[in-house]
Design a protein around this motif. Structure first.
Motif, PDB file in Angstrom:
ATOM      1  N   UNK A   1       0.742   1.559   0.653  1.00 21.61           N
ATOM      2  CA  UNK A   1       0.969   0.177   1.092  1.00 21.61           C
ATOM      3  C   UNK A   1       1.935   0.133   2.272  1.00 21.61           C
ATOM      4  N   UNK A   2       2.949   0.993   2.227  1.00 16.03           N
ATOM      5  CA  UNK A   2       3.979   1.003   3.275  1.00 16.03           C
ATOM      6  C   UNK A   2       3.442   1.458   4.625  1.00 16.03           C
ATOM      7  N   UNK A   3       2.264   2.072   4.643  1.00 14.09           N
ATOM      8  CA  UNK A   3       1.663   2.438   5.923  1.00 14.09           C
ATOM      9  C   UNK A   3       1.141   1.215   6.670  1.00 14.09           C
TER      10      UNK A   3
ATOM     11  N   UNK B   1       7.670  -2.255   4.274  1.00  9.01           N
ATOM     12  CA  UNK B   1       8.409  -2.264   3.010  1.00  9.01           C
ATOM     13  C   UNK B   1       9.803  -1.670   3.160  1.00  9.01           C
ATOM     14  N   UNK B   2       9.994  -0.770   4.098  1.00  3.58           N
ATOM     15  CA  UNK B   2      11.231   0.021   4.141  1.00  3.58           C
ATOM     16  C   UNK B   2      12.352  -0.554   5.003  1.00  3.58           C
TER      17      UNK B   2
ATOM     18  N   UNK C   1      14.649  -1.121  -2.249  1.00  2.71           N
ATOM     19  CA  UNK C   1      15.370  -2.366  -2.014  1.00  2.71           C
ATOM     20  C   UNK C   1      14.454  -3.594  -1.970  1.00  2.71           C
ATOM     21  N   UNK C   2      13.350  -3.511  -2.694  1.00  4.36           N
ATOM     22  CA  UNK C   2      12.437  -4.645  -2.853  1.00  4.36           C
ATOM     23  C   UNK C   2      12.495  -5.066  -4.315  1.00  4.36           C
TER      24      UNK C   2
ATOM     25  N   UNK D   1       7.685 -12.476  -0.028  1.00  5.97           N
ATOM     26  CA  UNK D   1       7.261 -11.742   1.161  1.00  5.97           C
ATOM     27  C   UNK D   1       5.956 -11.000   0.919  1.00  5.97           C
ATOM     28  N   UNK D   2       5.651 -10.742  -0.334  1.00  2.00           N
ATOM     29  CA  UNK D   2       4.454  -9.973  -0.671  1.00  2.00           C
ATOM     30  C   UNK D   2       3.992 -10.371  -2.070  1.00  2.00           C
ATOM     31  N   UNK D   3       2.685 -10.479  -2.256  1.00  2.00           N
ATOM     32  CA  UNK D   3       2.098 -10.713  -3.578  1.00  2.00           C
ATOM     33  C   UNK D   3       1.095  -9.604  -3.844  1.00  2.00           C
ATOM     34  N   UNK D   4       0.915  -9.276  -5.121  1.00  5.73           N
ATOM     35  CA  UNK D   4       0.174  -8.061  -5.457  1.00  5.73           C
ATOM     36  C   UNK D   4      -0.649  -8.259  -6.719  1.00  5.73           C
TER      37      UNK D   4
END
Length: 616
Positions: free
Chosen positions: A195-197, A201-202, A227-228, A271-274
């Motif tokens: 996902x971080x690609x 996220x970082x 840190x999320x 910021x993000x939903x999953x």
């Protein structure tokens, strides 16, 4: 000039000395209690501290009548407090508003039976929920992420049902969580790397996340090291104890479902939903569930969908579903995403990622689309028991095509104390930038005082923390640490709705009415903070019911900090005297002349024992 013994300054100095001594005593007492709970046994520091045998009784009874008459003089302290009996053992995991028997009396359409259905006034229990036999304090974080004591949640069904998916394994007297999931059997870390690609996220851009249908919340558990912070939810259903496991692991989670009622979160929160094979029918009901995710997703935020129907061409056989059904399902999702003006950023394997646009400027064509029905802007945060809409939540207005609707957020951790856009833009009545900054200063001062009273706050002993009346989130911000998280609750009867501000600070929270039970399992929280809560609710519902609910969701040997007017706290203290809690009232950190006081409480350790309960 020498101070006279009976001068105001002398009284203040004496009060401060008592305050400090009590802080040390409270530390010794609670640390000793921690030692008794199981996994704290033998801790060398605890043993060293408790050798001193500090006497916590040195703090005298505070004479509130000296400075504050109020109702104090009307209270008969000699009256014996009401004593609350333990509930029967069958209630050890009781969740009042998600009771399984009651749920089965409601329709199954759209998951109505899995929504909140609370007991009536006459059905409420007036007893203390026991801990299971053998209950012990959970492991400290991060060990708790990977191990949960079997006695705390003795349910092995998932170890069989999800054996090949690496969710959970039973090993001796503990459950082990390898970090796998239905969509990431190789581990959540590798999945998050994928996902971080695509998603930042970082770097602090993504801080708050929503996990719908979370299972045992391994996704949220592994995001924490980046840190999320994720708000995870799942229903209390056939996957027995999944949310309970999440909470025992130390991951923020609540019992919840996407059914017919709006999610208890403000607009533009995450910021993000999953969704990782969460079994939510995203294309059903005219895209109602995707529209609800859109409401709580921040402009520029991301939606991740992994599992069916993504990549259906290669997987329809293994999923044992007709190609036509899966194709139609994905096409509906694509069409709704387009209507919501989400941009598809990625699809590879079984993972698809969309990004919500930062404003409505590039989506003007939606206004002419017959399928685009827009909600009333003022109703975006009116969610408590409100039916979910099939309308689209409009973006806030912008002045140029590059502006982020609702305001751009700083990366975390800078956003924790940056001025939230809702305050900077004046959308929170009677809360100015100056008010916000003063509130932060006040809570830094309060939390500093708390840490002097109970030094375990900084030790990692309290990982799951609840703030029952969160205001602007100052308590949680002042506590911010990788050792803990705070569930910030915005009472539905609060004068100001500031939950959106809390999310803009990079914190999480939920709307709730404390006249009802919270959407969680018993023994969820290590520390509960209640500032002004009982003043807020004193004419709204029975304070006894609120305190019994606090006892239900507080872990054995967990702590409570009440901060309220002295008259209210005396009533609270009287009720808690019959609840197997040890309490102590102390002055405000500014001295005895301040009418606001602090009541400290520690829940005693006791567990169910066959058909009875036994104090340990």
């Amino acid at each position: 000039m020498a101070l006279k013994p009976n001068s105001a300054d002398g009284r203040t100095r004496s009060s401060i000395q008592i305050f400090i001594v009590f802080g040390l005593c409270c530390f010794f007492y609670i640390l000793g209690a921690w030692q008794r709970s199981g996994f704290g046994k033998g801790d060398s520091i605890a043993l060293e501290m408790t050798k001193h045998g500090a006497d916590c009784n040195i703090v005298p009874t505070l004479n509130f009548e000296t400075h504050h008459a109020g109702e104090v003089g009307n209270i008969d302290e000699s009256e014996k407090p009401k004593s609350f009996d333990p509930c029967p053992p069958l209630y050890v995991d009781y969740t009042p508003c998600q009771d399984q028997k009651r749920a089965m009396t409601f329709p199954r359409d759209n998951m109505i039976y899995r929504e909140r259905h609370c007991p009536s006034k006459d059905e409420k229990l007036h007893c203390l929920i026991p801990a299971p036999k053998g209950y012990v304090t959970p492991f400290p974080w991060p060990k708790s992420r990977d191990y949960v004591p079997y006695a705390n949640a003795p349910y092995k069904a998932l170890t069989v049902e999800k054996a090949i998916q690496n969710w959970i394994q039973y090993e001796g007297n503990v459950f082990r969580f390898p970090g796998g999931g239905t969509q990431f059997p190789q581990g959540a870390d590798k999945y998050i790397d994928q996902l971080a690609s695509v998603i930042p996220i970082t770097n602090g851009t993504v801080r708050t996340a929503l996990d719908t249908g979370c299972g045992v919340a391994s996704w949220g558990a592994y995001l924490w090291s980046r840190n999320v912070i994720a708000m995870s939810f799942a229903p209390r259903d056939s996957h027995e104890a999944q949310v309970q496991f999440a909470l025992e692991r130390g991951v923020p989670a609540v019992i919840g479902v996407l059914g017919t009622i709006k999610m208890p979160y403000p607009s533009r929160a995450f910021d993000m939903a999953h969704c990782s094979r969460c079994l939510i029918p995203w294309g059903a009901n005219d895209g109602m569930y995707m529209k609800e995710v859109d409401r709580v997703l921040r402009p520029g935020g991301y939606w991740v969908l992994s599992g069916p129907p993504i990549n259906w061409r290669n997987n329809y056989k293994s999923w044992q579903r007709p190609k036509g059904d899966l194709e139609e399902e994905q096409q509906k999702i694509e069409d709704i995403a387009k209507l919501l003006c989400w941009e598809k950023k990625h699809e590879k394997g079984e993972i698809a990622i969309w990004q919500k646009r930062v404003n409505d400027d590039s989506c003007r064509g939606r206004q002419d689309d017959s399928q685009a029905s827009f909600c009333k802007a003022g109703e975006a945060n009116d969610v408590w028991y409100k039916k979910m809409d099939v309308c689209i939540t409009p973006y806030p207005e912008v002045s140029n095509p590059d502006e982020v609707a609702g305001g751009e957020l700083k990366p975390f951790p800078e956003r924790l104390y940056a001025v939230p856009p809702r305050i900077g833009g004046g959308s929170v009545p009677a809360v100015s930038v100056e008010t916000y900054q003063e509130d932060n200063h006040k809570w830094k001062k309060h939390v500093s005082a708390y840490k002097k009273i109970n030094r375990l706050i900084d030790s990692g002993r309290y990982h799951n923390i609840l703030d029952m009346n969160a205001g602007l989130g100052g308590f949680a911000a002042a506590l911010d640490s990788p050792k803990l998280w705070v569930m910030n609750v915005m009472p539905t009867i609060a004068e100001k709705d500031t939950l959106g501000v809390i999310y803009e600070r990079g914190l999480i929270g939920i709307y709730h009415d404390w006249c009802e039970a919270f959407s969680t399992y018993p023994r969820t929280y290590d520390l509960i903070h209640a500032h002004g809560l009982f003043s807020l609710y004193k004419d709204k519902c029975n304070l006894e019911d609120i305190l019994l609910e606090m006892d239900r969701i507080l872990r054995p040997e967990g702590a409570v900090i009440f901060r309220d007017e002295v008259d209210v706290l005396i009533k609270v203290k009287k009720i808690t005297a019959g609840m197997r809690w040890d309490t102590k009232m102390i002055d405000h950190e500014d001295g005895p002349l301040v009418p606001e006081k602090i009541l400290l409480a520690v829940k005693q350790y006791w567990v169910v024992d066959g058909n009875t309960t036994a104090a340990q």
